[in-house]
Design a protein around this motif. Structure first.
Motif, PDB file in Angstrom:
ATOM      1  N   VAL A   1       0.850  -1.187   0.000  1.00 50.68           N
ATOM      2  CA  VAL A   1       0.000   0.000   0.000  1.00 50.68           C
ATOM      3  C   VAL A   1       0.885   1.236   0.000  1.00 50.68           C
ATOM      4  O   VAL A   1       2.021   1.190   0.510  1.00 50.68           O
ATOM      5  CB  VAL A   1      -0.950  -0.004   1.213  1.00 50.68           C
ATOM      6  N   GLN A   2       0.385   2.306  -0.571  1.00 50.71           N
ATOM      7  CA  GLN A   2       1.139   3.555  -0.552  1.00 50.71           C
ATOM      8  C   GLN A   2       0.996   4.254   0.801  1.00 50.71           C
ATOM      9  O   GLN A   2      -0.001   4.056   1.517  1.00 50.71           O
ATOM     10  CB  GLN A   2       0.643   4.485  -1.654  1.00 50.71           C
TER      11      GLN A   2
ATOM     12  N   LEU B   1      -1.072   4.829   6.940  1.00 50.07           N
ATOM     13  CA  LEU B   1       0.122   3.995   7.014  1.00 50.07           C
ATOM     14  C   LEU B   1       1.362   4.765   6.589  1.00 50.07           C
ATOM     15  O   LEU B   1       1.321   5.632   5.701  1.00 50.07           O
ATOM     16  CB  LEU B   1      -0.053   2.752   6.145  1.00 50.07           C
ATOM     17  N   LYS B   2       2.468   4.437   7.242  1.00 47.89           N
ATOM     18  CA  LYS B   2       3.756   5.068   6.996  1.00 47.89           C
ATOM     19  C   LYS B   2       4.761   4.009   6.550  1.00 47.89           C
ATOM     20  O   LYS B   2       4.601   2.826   6.882  1.00 47.89           O
ATOM     21  CB  LYS B   2       4.270   5.733   8.269  1.00 47.89           C
ATOM     22  N   PRO B   3       5.795   4.410   5.837  1.00 49.52           N
ATOM     23  CA  PRO B   3       6.817   3.424   5.440  1.00 49.52           C
ATOM     24  C   PRO B   3       7.389   2.666   6.642  1.00 49.52           C
ATOM     25  O   PRO B   3       7.715   1.481   6.522  1.00 49.52           O
ATOM     26  CB  PRO B   3       7.873   4.286   4.756  1.00 49.52           C
ATOM     27  N   GLU B   4       7.482   3.312   7.782  1.00 48.98           N
ATOM     28  CA  GLU B   4       8.022   2.641   8.961  1.00 48.98           C
ATOM     29  C   GLU B   4       7.077   1.597   9.554  1.00 48.98           C
ATOM     30  O   GLU B   4       7.445   0.883  10.482  1.00 48.98           O
ATOM     31  CB  GLU B   4       8.415   3.661  10.041  1.00 48.98           C
TER      32      GLU B   4
ATOM     33  N   THR C   1       3.697  -3.976   3.438  1.00 45.58           N
ATOM     34  CA  THR C   1       4.721  -3.102   2.871  1.00 45.58           C
ATOM     35  C   THR C   1       4.082  -1.769   2.516  1.00 45.58           C
ATOM     36  O   THR C   1       3.088  -1.733   1.783  1.00 45.58           O
ATOM     37  CB  THR C   1       5.353  -3.725   1.620  1.00 45.58           C
ATOM     38  N   VAL C   2       4.661  -0.698   3.041  1.00 48.91           N
ATOM     39  CA  VAL C   2       4.147   0.647   2.783  1.00 48.91           C
ATOM     40  C   VAL C   2       5.190   1.395   1.971  1.00 48.91           C
ATOM     41  O   VAL C   2       6.314   1.613   2.437  1.00 48.91           O
ATOM     42  CB  VAL C   2       3.844   1.392   4.087  1.00 48.91           C
ATOM     43  N   SER C   3       4.818   1.776   0.785  1.00 55.81           N
ATOM     44  CA  SER C   3       5.756   2.477  -0.091  1.00 55.81           C
ATOM     45  C   SER C   3       5.617   3.986   0.096  1.00 55.81           C
ATOM     46  O   SER C   3       4.528   4.503   0.360  1.00 55.81           O
ATOM     47  CB  SER C   3       5.505   2.110  -1.543  1.00 55.81           C
TER      48      SER C   3
END
Length: 121
Positions: A12-13, A85-88, A118-120
């Motif tokens: 997800v972004q 959501l965050k990349p971390e 996974t957050v891009s």
């Protein structure tokens, strides 16, 4: 034995949302607390959120206000709605439960196999 089957992970972004679910099976067990933990590459597994049989929830500071945990006791299922959501937040997310067998006094801990989030950026 209690089997935990997770679903809902994916890519997800940043800023997006995902919902994880986990169903516990084991008809002779009483499912007590349920929760989610996560492990990012090179890091230790950490608590994300837990929920008791009565619905009392506990969250890691890093996810408060963004994630919401809930459960359906009739289905022995726990959900984790992840917003903003965050990349971390990228990690393998593991379902966890404490359950008491019908023949046991003490509860035991069980883990799911994990689902990748996974957050891009």
């Amino acid at each position: 034995q209690v089997q935990l089957v997770e679903s809902g992970g994916g890519l997800v972004q940043a800023g997006g949302s995902l919902e994880l679910s986990c169903t516990a099976s084991g008809s002779t067990f009483r499912i007590n607390d349920m929760g989610w933990y996560r492990q990012a590459p090179g890091k230790q597994r950490e608590l994300v959120a837990t929920i008791g049989r009565g619905g009392q929830a506990n969250y890691a500071d890093s996810v408060k206000g963004r994630f919401a945990i809930s459960r359906d006791r009739t289905k022995s299922t726990v959900y984790l709605l992840m917003n903003s959501l965050k990349p971390e937040d990228t990690a393998v997310y593991y379902c966890n439960t404490w359950a008491t067998a019908a023949w046991a006094i003490k509860e035991s801990e069980y883990w799911g196999q994990g689902t990748q989030v996974t957050v891009s950026s």
